[in-house]
Design a protein around this motif. Structure first.
Motif, PDB file in Angstrom:
ATOM      1  N   PHE A 143      49.779  48.745  39.058  1.00 32.89           N
ATOM      2  CA  PHE A 143      49.667  49.000  40.490  1.00 32.89           C
ATOM      3  C   PHE A 143      48.737  47.988  41.153  1.00 32.89           C
ATOM      4  O   PHE A 143      47.816  47.468  40.533  1.00 32.89           O
ATOM      5  N   HIS A 144      49.023  47.714  42.415  1.00 36.38           N
ATOM      6  CA  HIS A 144      48.091  47.001  43.276  1.00 36.38           C
ATOM      7  C   HIS A 144      48.331  47.529  44.693  1.00 36.38           C
ATOM      8  O   HIS A 144      49.486  47.706  45.087  1.00 36.38           O
ATOM      9  N   PRO A 145      47.260  47.792  45.455  1.00 33.79           N
ATOM     10  CA  PRO A 145      47.445  48.376  46.783  1.00 33.79           C
ATOM     11  C   PRO A 145      47.932  47.390  47.843  1.00 33.79           C
ATOM     12  O   PRO A 145      47.912  47.704  49.037  1.00 33.79           O
ATOM     13  N   ILE A 146      48.378  46.232  47.413  1.00 30.59           N
ATOM     14  CA  ILE A 146      48.960  45.248  48.320  1.00 30.59           C
ATOM     15  C   ILE A 146      50.022  44.483  47.524  1.00 30.59           C
ATOM     16  O   ILE A 146      49.862  44.257  46.333  1.00 30.59           O
ATOM     17  N   GLY A 147      51.120  44.126  48.176  1.00 30.34           N
ATOM     18  CA  GLY A 147      52.202  43.434  47.500  1.00 30.34           C
ATOM     19  C   GLY A 147      51.855  41.992  47.156  1.00 30.34           C
ATOM     20  O   GLY A 147      50.855  41.440  47.627  1.00 30.34           O
ATOM     21  N   ARG A 148      52.700  41.373  46.345  1.00 28.17           N
ATOM     22  CA  ARG A 148      52.438  40.017  45.875  1.00 28.17           C
ATOM     23  C   ARG A 148      52.330  39.005  47.010  1.00 28.17           C
ATOM     24  O   ARG A 148      51.426  38.176  47.031  1.00 28.17           O
ATOM     25  N   ALA A 149      53.266  39.039  47.953  1.00 28.20           N
ATOM     26  CA  ALA A 149      53.258  38.053  49.039  1.00 28.20           C
ATOM     27  C   ALA A 149      52.027  38.220  49.927  1.00 28.20           C
ATOM     28  O   ALA A 149      51.378  37.235  50.303  1.00 28.20           O
ATOM     29  N   ALA A 150      51.701  39.462  50.260  1.00 30.79           N
ATOM     30  CA  ALA A 150      50.538  39.713  51.108  1.00 30.79           C
ATOM     31  C   ALA A 150      49.250  39.309  50.395  1.00 30.79           C
ATOM     32  O   ALA A 150      48.337  38.748  51.002  1.00 30.79           O
ATOM     33  N   LEU A 151      49.164  39.569  49.101  1.00 26.21           N
ATOM     34  CA  LEU A 151      47.977  39.183  48.338  1.00 26.21           C
ATOM     35  C   LEU A 151      47.856  37.660  48.247  1.00 26.21           C
ATOM     36  O   LEU A 151      46.766  37.104  48.411  1.00 26.21           O
ATOM     37  N   ALA A 153      48.990  35.495  50.390  1.00 24.75           N
ATOM     38  CA  ALA A 153      48.586  35.022  51.717  1.00 24.75           C
ATOM     39  C   ALA A 153      47.093  35.256  51.941  1.00 24.75           C
ATOM     40  O   ALA A 153      46.390  34.385  52.474  1.00 24.75           O
ATOM     41  N   ARG A 154      46.599  36.417  51.525  1.00 24.25           N
ATOM     42  CA  ARG A 154      45.174  36.730  51.671  1.00 24.25           C
ATOM     43  C   ARG A 154      44.323  35.736  50.890  1.00 24.25           C
ATOM     44  O   ARG A 154      43.250  35.347  51.330  1.00 24.25           O
ATOM     45  N   GLN A 155      44.817  35.313  49.729  1.00 22.82           N
ATOM     46  CA  GLN A 155      44.075  34.398  48.866  1.00 22.82           C
ATOM     47  C   GLN A 155      44.355  32.926  49.178  1.00 22.82           C
ATOM     48  O   GLN A 155      43.802  32.038  48.529  1.00 22.82           O
ATOM     49  N   GLY A 156      45.245  32.666  50.139  1.00 24.30           N
ATOM     50  CA  GLY A 156      45.539  31.301  50.555  1.00 24.30           C
ATOM     51  C   GLY A 156      46.298  30.483  49.524  1.00 24.30           C
ATOM     52  O   GLY A 156      46.081  29.288  49.362  1.00 24.30           O
ATOM     53  N   ARG A 157      47.204  31.136  48.819  1.00 27.74           N
ATOM     54  CA  ARG A 157      47.992  30.418  47.816  1.00 27.74           C
ATOM     55  C   ARG A 157      49.466  30.733  47.998  1.00 27.74           C
ATOM     56  O   ARG A 157      49.832  31.719  48.621  1.00 27.74           O
ATOM     57  N   ALA A 158      50.296  29.883  47.425  1.00 26.75           N
ATOM     58  CA  ALA A 158      51.741  30.076  47.512  1.00 26.75           C
ATOM     59  C   ALA A 158      52.199  31.031  46.419  1.00 26.75           C
ATOM     60  O   ALA A 158      51.626  31.079  45.329  1.00 26.75           O
ATOM     61  N   LEU A 159      53.255  31.758  46.706  1.00 25.97           N
ATOM     62  CA  LEU A 159      53.870  32.656  45.725  1.00 25.97           C
ATOM     63  C   LEU A 159      54.996  31.881  45.055  1.00 25.97           C
ATOM     64  O   LEU A 159      55.960  31.475  45.696  1.00 25.97           O
ATOM     65  N   THR A 160      54.857  31.639  43.760  1.00 22.34           N
ATOM     66  CA  THR A 160      55.813  30.806  43.032  1.00 22.34           C
ATOM     67  C   THR A 160      56.668  31.649  42.093  1.00 22.34           C
ATOM     68  O   THR A 160      56.276  32.758  41.710  1.00 22.34           O
ATOM     69  N   PRO A 161      57.845  31.125  41.686  1.00 23.11           N
ATOM     70  CA  PRO A 161      58.731  31.886  40.797  1.00 23.11           C
ATOM     71  C   PRO A 161      58.121  32.185  39.430  1.00 23.11           C
ATOM     72  O   PRO A 161      58.522  33.127  38.764  1.00 23.11           O
ATOM     73  N   ASP A 162      57.132  31.390  39.003  1.00 24.79           N
ATOM     74  CA  ASP A 162      56.538  31.636  37.686  1.00 24.79           C
ATOM     75  C   ASP A 162      55.386  32.651  37.738  1.00 24.79           C
ATOM     76  O   ASP A 162      54.715  32.888  36.734  1.00 24.79           O
ATOM     77  N   HIS A 163      55.193  33.278  38.888  1.00 27.61           N
ATOM     78  CA  HIS A 163      54.137  34.269  39.049  1.00 27.61           C
ATOM     79  C   HIS A 163      54.293  35.379  38.009  1.00 27.61           C
ATOM     80  O   HIS A 163      55.400  35.871  37.768  1.00 27.61           O
ATOM     81  N   LEU A 164      53.208  35.760  37.388  1.00 37.91           N
ATOM     82  CA  LEU A 164      53.215  36.764  36.328  1.00 37.91           C
ATOM     83  C   LEU A 164      53.895  38.061  36.739  1.00 37.91           C
ATOM     84  O   LEU A 164      54.629  38.672  35.961  1.00 37.91           O
ATOM     85  N   ARG A 165      53.660  38.486  37.997  1.00 39.36           N
ATOM     86  CA  ARG A 165      54.202  39.782  38.430  1.00 39.36           C
ATOM     87  C   ARG A 165      55.575  39.692  39.096  1.00 39.36           C
ATOM     88  O   ARG A 165      56.074  40.687  39.598  1.00 39.36           O
ATOM     89  N   ALA A 166      56.201  38.507  39.078  1.00 43.22           N
ATOM     90  CA  ALA A 166      57.590  38.421  39.542  1.00 43.22           C
ATOM     91  C   ALA A 166      58.447  39.294  38.621  1.00 43.22           C
ATOM     92  O   ALA A 166      58.199  39.360  37.414  1.00 43.22           O
ATOM     93  N   LYS A 167      59.433  39.940  39.170  1.00 44.38           N
ATOM     94  CA  LYS A 167      60.189  40.943  38.405  1.00 44.38           C
ATOM     95  C   LYS A 167      60.735  40.433  37.075  1.00 44.38           C
ATOM     96  O   LYS A 167      60.522  41.079  36.038  1.00 44.38           O
ATOM     97  N   PRO A 168      61.440  39.296  37.022  1.00 44.48           N
ATOM     98  CA  PRO A 168      61.976  38.871  35.725  1.00 44.48           C
ATOM     99  C   PRO A 168      60.884  38.538  34.708  1.00 44.48           C
ATOM    100  O   PRO A 168      61.022  38.831  33.517  1.00 44.48           O
ATOM    101  N   ASN A 169      59.795  37.946  35.173  1.00 41.45           N
ATOM    102  CA  ASN A 169      58.700  37.594  34.268  1.00 41.45           C
ATOM    103  C   ASN A 169      58.017  38.839  33.717  1.00 41.45           C
ATOM    104  O   ASN A 169      57.735  38.930  32.519  1.00 41.45           O
TER     105      ASN A 169
END
Length: 199
Positions: A143-151, A153-169
């Protein structure tokens, strides 16, 4: 202690005293995520990486007075804040590493892990250790109280396909550790993955 552990303790140790004040509105999201675990009266549950113990009251409410609630964290300062907030009344607080839990195999019905996966130095190995302590058919909630994209953006980084919490990964990681993903929700207001321990 490994460098990974030292980094985690340093990161969270200096933030512990102010942690709950920084995120004062997360309570309902935690409670809603705990409700999706489907815990029953008398159940046995671990909050892995419990931090200041924000999930412990909801976990205690779910399993009732006859249930067992444990909160485990690697950072002493976080556990002190949990105790200071009175959350030690809702569950036993354990200073321990989720890579080597001091629990019997198959002793839990569920594990709740808020924000934990991103801080695991060896996610596949660590998820196998969590698998060890959960009974067959038991549930894991990531769980995380904020979604991947919003997190991101908050951290000032891009959301990439190799992200650990991406569904296929994440599905591949869980499968390799003996879990079967049963649901995946990645919304602005929450990230919640449920998985069942295979036999």
């Amino acid at each position: 202690m490994s460098d990974d552990h030292t980094h985690v303790q340093e990161f969270f140790g200096v933030r512990a005293a102010d942690w709950d004040r920084r995120f004062p509105d997360d309570g309902p999201a935690y409670a809603a995520a705990v409700a999706e675990l489907g815990l029953r009266e008398g159940g046995r549950v671990l909050d892995a990486g419990c931090g200041t113990g924000r999930a412990l009251p909801a976990l205690r409410a779910a399993v009732g007075p006859s249930g067992v609630v444990l909160g485990a964290d690697l950072t002493p300062e976080m556990l002190r804040e949990a105790a200071r907030a009175g959350r030690g009344r809702d569950g036993a607080l354990l200073l321990t590493d989720v890579a080597a839990l001091p629990l019997r195999s198959s002793s839990l019905d569920a594990v709740f892990a808020a924000g934990l996966i991103a801080h695991l130095p060896r996610p596949a190995e660590n998820l196998r250790e969590i698998h060890r302590v959960v009974r067959p058919g038991g549930v894991l909630a990531l769980f995380h109280p904020i979604g991947r994209a919003a997190l991101a953006a908050r951290q000032g980084r891009a959301l990439t396909p190799d992200h650990l919490r991406a569904k296929p990964n994440l599905r591949a990681l869980l499968t390799g550790a003996g879990w079967r993903m049963t649901s995946y929700a990645d919304e602005d207001t929450r990230f919640l993955v449920l998985a069942v321990r295979e036999a």
